[in-house]
Design a protein around this motif. Structure first.
Motif, PDB file in Angstrom:
ATOM      1  N   LYS A 190       0.829  -1.208   0.000  1.00  5.44           N
ATOM      2  CA  LYS A 190       0.000   0.000   0.000  1.00  5.44           C
ATOM      3  C   LYS A 190       0.866   1.261   0.000  1.00  5.44           C
ATOM      4  O   LYS A 190       1.976   1.277   0.515  1.00  5.44           O
ATOM      5  N   LEU A 191       0.311   2.313  -0.580  1.00  9.04           N
ATOM      6  CA  LEU A 191       0.909   3.639  -0.512  1.00  9.04           C
ATOM      7  C   LEU A 191       0.513   4.295   0.805  1.00  9.04           C
ATOM      8  O   LEU A 191      -0.334   3.774   1.548  1.00  9.04           O
ATOM      9  N   GLY A 192       1.084   5.455   1.093  1.00 10.02           N
ATOM     10  CA  GLY A 192       0.736   6.170   2.306  1.00 10.02           C
ATOM     11  C   GLY A 192      -0.721   6.577   2.361  1.00 10.02           C
ATOM     12  O   GLY A 192      -1.287   6.778   3.436  1.00 10.02           O
ATOM     13  N   THR A 193      -1.351   6.687   1.183  1.00  4.46           N
ATOM     14  CA  THR A 193      -2.774   7.060   1.114  1.00  4.46           C
ATOM     15  C   THR A 193      -3.699   5.893   1.414  1.00  4.46           C
ATOM     16  O   THR A 193      -4.902   6.064   1.525  1.00  4.46           O
ATOM     17  N   GLY A 194      -3.125   4.676   1.496  1.00  2.00           N
ATOM     18  CA  GLY A 194      -3.942   3.490   1.716  1.00  2.00           C
ATOM     19  C   GLY A 194      -4.326   2.771   0.435  1.00  2.00           C
ATOM     20  O   GLY A 194      -4.903   1.690   0.470  1.00  2.00           O
ATOM     21  N   LYS A 195      -4.001   3.379  -0.715  1.00  2.54           N
ATOM     22  CA  LYS A 195      -4.304   2.746  -1.996  1.00  2.54           C
ATOM     23  C   LYS A 195      -3.227   1.707  -2.331  1.00  2.54           C
ATOM     24  O   LYS A 195      -2.109   1.760  -1.812  1.00  2.54           O
ATOM     25  N   ALA A 196      -3.578   0.783  -3.210  1.00  2.00           N
ATOM     26  CA  ALA A 196      -2.634  -0.253  -3.613  1.00  2.00           C
ATOM     27  C   ALA A 196      -1.424   0.360  -4.311  1.00  2.00           C
ATOM     28  O   ALA A 196      -1.560   1.264  -5.134  1.00  2.00           O
ATOM     29  N   ASP A 197      -0.250  -0.140  -3.978  1.00  2.00           N
ATOM     30  CA  ASP A 197       0.990   0.299  -4.606  1.00  2.00           C
ATOM     31  C   ASP A 197       1.271  -0.647  -5.775  1.00  2.00           C
ATOM     32  O   ASP A 197       1.963  -1.660  -5.623  1.00  2.00           O
ATOM     33  N   TYR A 198       0.731  -0.317  -6.946  1.00  2.00           N
ATOM     34  CA  TYR A 198       0.825  -1.214  -8.097  1.00  2.00           C
ATOM     35  C   TYR A 198       2.262  -1.376  -8.580  1.00  2.00           C
ATOM     36  O   TYR A 198       2.663  -2.462  -9.007  1.00  2.00           O
TER      37      TYR A 198
END
Length: 207
Positions: A190-198
């Motif tokens: 995950k990124l710091g925003t909570g979204k998936a780190d593709y």
């Protein structure tokens, strides 16, 4: 709506100070990202395979004057004041914006554009039998015959391709939107925003 509340969505970017469109309490359009603000000009650049929208460029008094870093600043200035949002949208006659997805989150499969975000939305929460922590994200890999192939990545080892196919088709998506491969990882980065780190995920799978 369930609780008698109304969420008013808007849309924008840091480079747009930061709003481009907004729904208001007086004149909302449910499901849209709101009406383009006064003074905002827009144009849609065609995207191959997309028939109900295009890549959104905006220009107006709230658009930034440039970037500090030379390379992105030079690219921005070549657009003569237009800002490339990188989003695929549709805009109706009343200037209400409907977001179709990020350009980077579309795949071209057999000549058709498939929204990876729409596929992920179809899979989100579709597998309660695999527990509340079950996650599924979708990435792509090149395919010589079809252009690109969709790959589902999950942290649920018992999840099957058959279940994924059923969930995608149940949401009314076409067969082209069905992932052809399933990979299992311990966790979805995950990124710091909570979204998936593709990007990290793709690196992990290649390794």
């Amino acid at each position: 709506r369930k609780f008698g509340l109304r969420v008013l969505e808007g849309y924008g970017a840091t480079e747009c100070s930061p709003a481009v469109s907004v729904n208001t309490a007086i004149f909302p359009q449910f499901g849209s990202a709101g009406k383009l603000l006064p003074g905002i000009a827009y144009r849609l650049e065609p995207v191959p395979g997309v028939t109900d929208g295009g890549r959104l460029f905006v220009r107006g008094p709230n658009i930034m004057q440039g970037y500090l870093n030379p390379e992105p600043d030079a690219a921005f200035r070549q657009l003569d004041g237009w800002y490339d949002t990188g989003d695929i949208v549709s805009v109706d006659d009343l200037r209400f914006v409907t977001i179709r997805g990020r350009v980077k989150r579309f795949a071209k499969v057999s000549g058709e554009m498939v929204s990876l975000t729409a596929v992920e939305d179809a899979l989100a929460g579709a597998f309660p039998q695999h527990g509340r922590m079950c996650e599924v994200v979708v990435i792509t890999r090149p395919d010589e015959k079809k252009g690109e192939t969709l790959i589902a990545v999950t942290n649920a080892p018992a999840l099957t391709l058959a279940e994924i196919r059923e969930a995608v088709l149940a949401r009314g998506l076409t067969v082209l939107a069905v992932p052809r491969e399933l990979r299992v990882v311990d966790r979805i980065p995950k990124l710091g925003t909570g979204k998936a780190d593709y990007r990290t995920l793709e690196t992990q799978l290649r390794g």
